[in-house]
Design an enzyme around this catalytic site. Structure first.
Site, short mmCIF file in Angstrom:
data_model
loop_
_atom_site.label_atom_id
_atom_site.label_comp_id
_atom_site.label_asym_id
_atom_site.label_seq_id
_atom_site.Cartn_x
_atom_site.Cartn_y
_atom_site.Cartn_z
N LYS A 124 3.97 -0.82 -3.60
CA LYS A 124 3.86 -2.20 -3.97
C LYS A 124 4.50 -1.81 -5.16
O LYS A 124 4.48 -3.07 -5.44
CB LYS A 124 2.62 -1.75 -4.37
CG LYS A 124 1.76 -1.92 -3.46
CD LYS A 124 -0.54 -0.77 -3.76
CE LYS A 124 -0.80 -0.56 -2.97
NZ LYS A 124 -2.25 -0.48 -2.62
N ASP A 134 -7.03 -6.57 -7.25
CA ASP A 134 -7.69 -6.02 -6.21
C ASP A 134 -8.78 -6.75 -6.00
O ASP A 134 -9.13 -6.58 -4.63
CB ASP A 134 -8.38 -4.53 -6.28
CG ASP A 134 -6.95 -3.76 -5.44
OD1 ASP A 134 -6.21 -4.28 -4.84
OD2 ASP A 134 -6.55 -2.26 -6.23
N GLN A 173 -5.38 3.44 -6.56
CA GLN A 173 -5.27 3.30 -5.41
C GLN A 173 -6.37 3.58 -4.96
O GLN A 173 -7.03 4.78 -5.45
CB GLN A 173 -3.73 4.29 -5.29
CG GLN A 173 -3.71 4.13 -3.50
CD GLN A 173 -3.67 2.69 -3.17
OE1 GLN A 173 -2.87 2.01 -2.88
NE2 GLN A 173 -4.17 2.92 -1.15
N1 GUN Z 1 -6.86 1.95 -0.55
C1 GUN Z 1 -6.19 1.10 0.61
N2 GUN Z 1 -6.28 -0.86 0.64
C2 GUN Z 1 -6.59 -0.99 -0.34
C3 GUN Z 1 -6.11 -1.95 -1.38
O1 GUN Z 1 -5.99 -3.07 -0.85
N3 GUN Z 1 -6.10 -1.30 -2.95
C4 GUN Z 1 -6.49 -0.01 -3.66
N4 GUN Z 1 -6.35 -0.22 -4.39
N5 GUN Z 1 -6.47 1.06 -2.76
C5 GUN Z 1 -6.37 0.26 -1.34
#
Ligand code: GUN
Length: 295
Positions: free
Chosen positions: A53, A120, A97
């Site tokens: 990311k 998110d 995350q």
């Molecule tokens: N863990 C797995 N997929 C995601 C996501 O799209 N966002 C976040 N913050 N954590 C994740």
């Protein structure tokens, strides 16, 4: 059946190319979108996701900050950081995350994120907005990425039977919500299948569009899929493989080699939905920045 492999990498590249151009134009006005990514603990898969990311931000000209907190952090430690980032004018998007370590109350952390920075789409305000069809919030990155894959592949879900496997808050539930919206590119008839569904195959065999987010390696076999179906595999599973350089390989929820010939369109793992999730996170971060400046 002749089938098309949907190239998530290529579609994600087309999405991020547009974002990079928009970011460059904003930066000429001294505006730079900014994303803060918080990782609690040292889960190796999460570290990979977080690093990807941050690297994508760099590539697109988006400012980014990576905050790594120790695996012993308390909910309060995370809340202090989130509250600081809520007030930081350089930051337009905040992502924690998932999943954090068990002692961290994830619900409390999500609730503390300013909804205007919730790229998110985990905060209840944005989940609610998405459900009622409002577009001034955000869409969650993975289901949003699936919708974009369908759109860019010329697949219109309208009137089709979409079967979603899995009911997580991150994928299954919002996926069903987006597919059923009364809006162009959606309008599907949706069935959600989950761990308490008896005879899952009875439903998957009825799917015109099958979206799997179960986290069960190669669970979907050819006999579970209708001839000509569109299959989108959201599963990313690590399976032990002593012949692979890292000792494991990635596989989806779909037994690709035997399912692909029955489909009209199918995604692969890796290189399918994964790159789209990041592309849509970048799109949401840009949107958050533009909304702040009312652009
Ligand atoms: N863990 C797995 N997929 C995601 C996501 O799209 N966002 C976040 N913050 N954590 C994740």
């Amino acid at each position: 059946m002749a089938h098309t492999i949907i190239d998530g990498k290529a579609i994600a590249a087309s999405v991020t190319a547009v974002i990079a151009t928009e970011v460059a134009a904003l930066r000429k006005q001294d505006i730079q979108p900014g994303l803060a990514v918080i990782l609690v603990g040292e889960d190796p898969a999460s570290q990979v996701y977080v690093n990807t990311k941050v690297k994508t931000c760099e590539r697109l000209g988006i400012y980014s900050e990576k905050h790594i907190l120790s695996k012993n952090s308390s909910t309060e430690d995370v809340l202090i950081l989130v509250k600081k980032l809520n007030l930081d004018p350089k930051i337009h998007g905040i992502l924690v995350q998932s999943p954090p370590p068990p002692q961290v109350d994830e619900e409390a952390v999500i609730a503390a994120i300013d909804p205007a920075k919730d790229v998110d789409c985990f905060h209840a305000v944005n989940v609610g907005k998405m459900l009622i069809g409002k577009t001034d919030g955000f869409f969650p990155c993975t289901p949003y990425g699936v919708m974009e894959l369908l759109k860019q592949s010329g697949i219109d879900p309208a009137g089709k039977h979409a079967v979603v496997l899995g009911r997580s808050n991150i994928v299954g539930k919002p996926m069903a919500a987006l597919l059923m919206q009364k809006t162009p590119g959606a309008n599907a008839t949706v069935t959600v299948v989950h761990s308490r569904t008896p005879d899952i195959a009875k439903f998957t065999r009825q799917a015109d569009i099958l979206i799997t987010a179960l986290g069960k390696p190669e669970f979907i076999t050819a006999d579970m899929v209708k001839e000509g179906a569109v299959v989108i595999d959201v599963g990313i599973n690590r399976v032990k493989d002593v012949s692979a350089p890292r000792g494991y390989r990635l596989t989806g929820d779909v037994k690709f080699d035997e399912v692909a010939p029955k489909t009209s369109f199918i995604t692969k793992v890796p290189g399918g939905v994964g790159p789209m999730t990041i592309a849509m996170l970048m799109r949401n971060t840009l949107k958050a920045c533009k909304m702040k400046y009312r652009l």
